[in-house]
Design a protein around this motif. Structure first.
Motif, mmCIF file in Angstrom:
data_model
loop_
_atom_site.group_PDB
_atom_site.id
_atom_site.type_symbol
_atom_site.label_atom_id
_atom_site.label_comp_id
_atom_site.label_asym_id
_atom_site.label_seq_id
_atom_site.Cartn_x
_atom_site.Cartn_y
_atom_site.Cartn_z
ATOM 1 N N PRO A 103 45.489 66.475 74.284
ATOM 2 C CA PRO A 103 44.137 66.484 73.705
ATOM 3 C C PRO A 103 43.116 65.970 74.718
ATOM 4 C CG PRO A 103 45.379 64.615 72.857
ATOM 5 C CD PRO A 103 46.323 65.387 73.740
ATOM 6 N N VAL A 104 42.185 66.835 75.097
ATOM 7 C CA VAL A 104 41.174 66.513 76.101
ATOM 8 C C VAL A 104 39.817 66.446 75.413
ATOM 9 C CG1 VAL A 104 40.025 67.271 78.217
ATOM 10 C CG2 VAL A 104 42.490 67.628 77.929
ATOM 11 N N PHE A 105 39.137 65.313 75.513
ATOM 12 C CA PHE A 105 37.770 65.247 74.998
ATOM 13 C C PHE A 105 36.846 65.800 76.075
ATOM 14 C CE2 PHE A 105 33.648 63.322 74.012
ATOM 15 C CZ PHE A 105 33.530 63.711 72.680
ATOM 16 N N GLU A 106 36.393 67.016 75.875
ATOM 17 C CA GLU A 106 35.509 67.675 76.845
ATOM 18 C C GLU A 106 34.081 67.202 76.584
ATOM 19 O OE1 GLU A 106 36.179 69.191 79.405
ATOM 20 O OE2 GLU A 106 38.119 70.206 79.231
ATOM 21 N N GLY A 107 33.755 66.041 77.143
ATOM 22 C CA GLY A 107 32.443 65.462 76.938
ATOM 23 C C GLY A 107 31.595 65.502 78.193
ATOM 24 N N GLN A 109 31.264 52.377 77.031
ATOM 25 C CA GLN A 109 30.964 53.266 78.162
ATOM 26 C C GLN A 109 29.461 53.447 78.312
ATOM 27 O OE1 GLN A 109 32.058 57.548 77.596
ATOM 28 N NE2 GLN A 109 32.740 56.899 75.552
ATOM 29 N N GLU A 110 29.051 53.991 79.418
ATOM 30 C CA GLU A 110 27.642 53.990 79.830
ATOM 31 C C GLU A 110 26.708 54.616 78.799
ATOM 32 O OE1 GLU A 110 24.533 52.888 81.940
ATOM 33 O OE2 GLU A 110 26.534 52.519 82.742
ATOM 34 N N GLN A 111 27.087 55.735 78.231
ATOM 35 C CA GLN A 111 26.254 56.369 77.208
ATOM 36 C C GLN A 111 27.146 57.147 76.252
ATOM 37 O OE1 GLN A 111 24.254 60.341 78.388
ATOM 38 N NE2 GLN A 111 24.118 59.130 80.272
ATOM 39 N N LYS A 112 26.583 57.523 75.119
ATOM 40 C CA LYS A 112 27.345 58.291 74.141
ATOM 41 C C LYS A 112 27.448 59.732 74.621
ATOM 42 C CE LYS A 112 27.817 59.181 69.204
ATOM 43 N NZ LYS A 112 27.278 58.861 67.856
ATOM 44 N N PRO A 113 28.667 60.220 74.817
ATOM 45 C CA PRO A 113 28.796 61.591 75.315
ATOM 46 C C PRO A 113 28.628 62.615 74.207
ATOM 47 C CG PRO A 113 30.959 60.639 74.964
ATOM 48 C CD PRO A 113 29.960 59.555 74.644
ATOM 49 N N VAL A 114 28.413 63.839 74.629
ATOM 50 C CA VAL A 114 28.402 64.992 73.731
ATOM 51 C C VAL A 114 29.607 65.847 74.104
ATOM 52 C CG1 VAL A 114 27.173 67.083 73.047
ATOM 53 C CG2 VAL A 114 25.907 64.963 73.473
ATOM 54 N N GLY A 115 30.414 66.196 73.109
ATOM 55 C CA GLY A 115 31.581 67.003 73.410
ATOM 56 C C GLY A 115 32.491 67.177 72.230
ATOM 57 N N ALA A 162 45.396 64.736 81.520
ATOM 58 C CA ALA A 162 45.542 63.431 80.877
ATOM 59 C C ALA A 162 44.363 62.485 81.109
ATOM 60 C CB ALA A 162 46.847 62.766 81.324
ATOM 61 N N PRO A 163 43.776 62.385 82.305
ATOM 62 C CA PRO A 163 42.620 61.490 82.470
ATOM 63 C C PRO A 163 41.433 61.961 81.631
ATOM 64 C CG PRO A 163 43.573 62.063 84.599
ATOM 65 C CD PRO A 163 44.184 62.982 83.593
ATOM 66 N N TRP A 164 40.600 61.017 81.227
ATOM 67 C CA TRP A 164 39.449 61.320 80.368
ATOM 68 C C TRP A 164 38.300 61.921 81.177
ATOM 69 C CZ3 TRP A 164 40.118 60.972 75.257
ATOM 70 C CH2 TRP A 164 41.130 60.131 74.767
ATOM 71 N N ARG A 165 37.702 62.991 80.678
ATOM 72 C CA ARG A 165 36.483 63.559 81.268
ATOM 73 C C ARG A 165 35.323 62.613 80.938
ATOM 74 N NH1 ARG A 165 41.218 65.677 82.366
ATOM 75 N NH2 ARG A 165 41.098 67.803 83.180
ATOM 76 N N THR A 166 35.062 62.396 79.676
ATOM 77 C CA THR A 166 34.378 61.187 79.205
ATOM 78 C C THR A 166 35.312 60.597 78.166
ATOM 79 O OG1 THR A 166 33.250 62.139 77.301
ATOM 80 C CG2 THR A 166 32.103 62.269 79.431
ATOM 81 N N PHE A 167 35.087 59.355 77.814
ATOM 82 C CA PHE A 167 35.822 58.810 76.689
ATOM 83 C C PHE A 167 35.208 59.373 75.405
ATOM 84 C CE2 PHE A 167 36.295 55.782 80.185
ATOM 85 C CZ PHE A 167 37.678 55.782 80.293
ATOM 86 N N PRO A 168 35.915 59.322 74.296
ATOM 87 C CA PRO A 168 35.387 59.902 73.050
ATOM 88 C C PRO A 168 34.070 59.274 72.605
ATOM 89 C CG PRO A 168 37.756 59.593 72.887
ATOM 90 C CD PRO A 168 37.324 58.908 74.155
ATOM 91 N N ASP A 169 33.451 59.928 71.614
ATOM 92 C CA ASP A 169 32.087 59.581 71.211
ATOM 93 C C ASP A 169 32.040 58.628 70.015
ATOM 94 O OD1 ASP A 169 33.070 61.329 69.346
ATOM 95 O OD2 ASP A 169 31.383 62.732 69.431
#
Length: 514
Positions: free
Chosen positions: A292-296, A277-283, A263-270
């Protein structure tokens, strides 16, 4: 396969004998790292014996660098108590104390813990007590301000972890440790709807008060047991944080569903909705157990990693002291930890050019306590900074937020030895070299081991010892030198059955090798 407890104790005693005759100084740290690490464990344990109130067996939160008992703080927490208990287990495994002393210390401490007032319906401990009188604090002893009694989810998780270790590692106190653990119900913190009604797993609250506080709170009672409580207005939504320990404990005790792990976010969505958030993730989104897990991932200096909340070391590695994350997370944590440590090294040596590294919340060399980290390695936009001047970085969020110019320079960087010791399993040569440099270049080592923090450009040293930070040093060294002693004790039983299978499912979007 790890060694048996008797074999670990014999190995620890042999290492200690060698350490006591090893030549001092940085060169010895490079050539006989295990011996020097055991010497550090011996000295660090000395700080715990000084911090601990003899009458109750409870450690103070901190003590001055000269280990004068008169300088013990007049407050302690569940985390501090847990740190002392697991450190005592390590001390016995390494031959620093006898089995009889371990049992005596554990019984005294657990006897006092049994007398502490706690929230009756949840079995959770309050966050602050007087280590001498055992009273729940309502007045802060440092400045006389009002304390509103609070149950912290993460602090109680560290206490529970210590009780789980004792229950499995010290049969002489198994029943007592189990009787203290059994009432602790972490479902009180669980918000099953935190991710929305369509997600079949929720998040953990920061904690709750059993009296209405003056600050933001939400009345509720998730398990529906006893009277309502006043919850914090936030839940813990970041995965790579020390707060994942709450989930580890609660899943192991079968108090929340295993799907909570996802349930906790790995990164938040892009998307720009998350553009703070600090930077735009890739995932990409992946489904695990219906969650649903955003694997970023983020990127810093060519390294790809899952960010912590603030970019610091103890968020990344403290839970790993109890859960064998690399072994159980073959496609997740095994790709993460060593790379995350490399990012901290890159920041300290190549980016900020301090000449030193190891950033984590610690004592402020100018007084008090502060969060330190590598800003760009954390989810939080403002982030934890690595220097006293709070030099921050904003790399932007492509398509949503413009980047700010990078800093021309950094100020007085603050490093903490506990961060470097946590890194020993993942970058051993670099960590041994760093510890040797800190001891060589600064007045950073005292009768209780490394002092808590060093400002590397001014040379200021925070000459005190914190139970939490010393507990991380003891825990990391115990696993390193005594065959995963804490991990073996924590995971036996519920963690192995309920936590390991969900950890094995996940794959981070990180290269297998970096």
């Amino acid at each position: 396969m790890t060694r048996s407890a008797p074999a670990r104790r014999l190995a620890g005693a042999a290492l200690l004998a060698l350490a006591l005759v090893a030549p001092p100084g940085p060169a010895a740290a490079e050539t006989s790292g295990g011996h020097q690490q055991l010497t550090l464990a011996r000295d660090t344990w000395r700080s715990f014996t000084a911090m601990t109130v003899p009458e109750t067996g409870l450690p103070a939160d901190n003590i001055d660098g000269d280990l004068d008992p008169a300088s013990r703080s007049a407050y302690t927490s569940p985390t501090n108590i847990g740190s002392y208990l697991w450190s005592a287990v390590v001390a016995e495994e390494l031959g620093l104390i006898s089995r009889r002393e371990l049992v005596t210390r554990a019984r005294r401490t657990l006897g006092s813990v049994a007398r502490l007032e706690r929230h009756e319906d949840s079995g959770q401990f309050y966050n602050w007590y007087d280590p001498l009188t055992l009273e729940k604090l309502r007045v802060w002893p440092v400045d006389g301000s009002t304390v509103y009694p609070f149950m912290s989810s993460v602090d109680n998780a560290w206490m529970a972890a210590a009780l789980m270790v004792l229950r499995n590692a010290v049969p002489e106190v198994r029943d007592l440790a189990g009787s203290l653990l059994e009432p602790m119900n972490f479902a009180f913190y669980y918000d099953p709807a935190a991710r929305g009604p369509e997600v079949p797993a929720g998040l953990m609250r920061g904690g709750f008060w059993d009296e209405e506080p003056p600050n933001c709170s939400l009345v509720g009672n998730h398990p529906g047991i006893g009277a309502d409580v006043w919850y914090t207005c936030h839940t813990y939504g970041a995965f790579a944080s020390e707060t994942r320990m709450i989930g580890y404990v609660a899943i192991a005790l079968e108090q929340v569903p295993p799907a909570h792990y996802f349930a906790p976010w790995r990164t938040f969505p892009d998307t720009c909705d998350w553009g703070w958030q600090e930077q735009k993730p890739v995932g990409e989104f992946v489904d695990y157990l219906g969650v649903p897990v955003f694997e970023g991932h983020y990127t810093y200096r060519g390294l790809k990693f899952v960010p912590t909340w603030g970019g610091d070391m103890f968020e990344e590695l403290m839970p790993d002291m109890f859960v064998p994350e690399v072994r159980w997370g073959r496609n997740s944590w095994s790709r993460q930890h060593a790379v995350y440590v490399r990012g901290q090294i890159e920041h300290g040596l190549a980016d900020a050019r301090y000449g030193y590294w190891g950033f984590s919340p610690s004592s402020d060399p100018d007084g008090g306590y502060r969060e330190y980290g590598v800003d760009v390695m954390g989810l939080d936009g403002p982030g934890y900074t690595s220097d006293q001047e709070r030099t921050s970085v904003d790399v932007g969020f492509t398509g949503c937020r413009e980047a700010a110019p990078p800093p021309e320079s950094y100020g007085d960087g603050v490093v903490t030895p506990h961060a470097v010791v946590l890194a020993l399993p993942y970058q051993p040569a670099a960590a041994r070299h760093e510890l040797a440099k800190l001891r060589r270049d600064f007045d950073s080592y005292g009768p209780g081991g490394f002092y808590d923090a060093v400002a590397v450009r001014s040379g200021k040293v925070a000459k005190r010892y914190l139970a939490l930070d010393q507990g991380m040093i003891m825990g990391a060294l115990g696993n390193l030198l005594a065959g995963d002693v804490l991990r073996d004790a924590f995971t036996r039983g519920g963690a192995e059955r309920h936590l390991r299978p969900v950890m094995a499912m996940e794959e981070f979007t990180l290269p297998r090798r970096q």
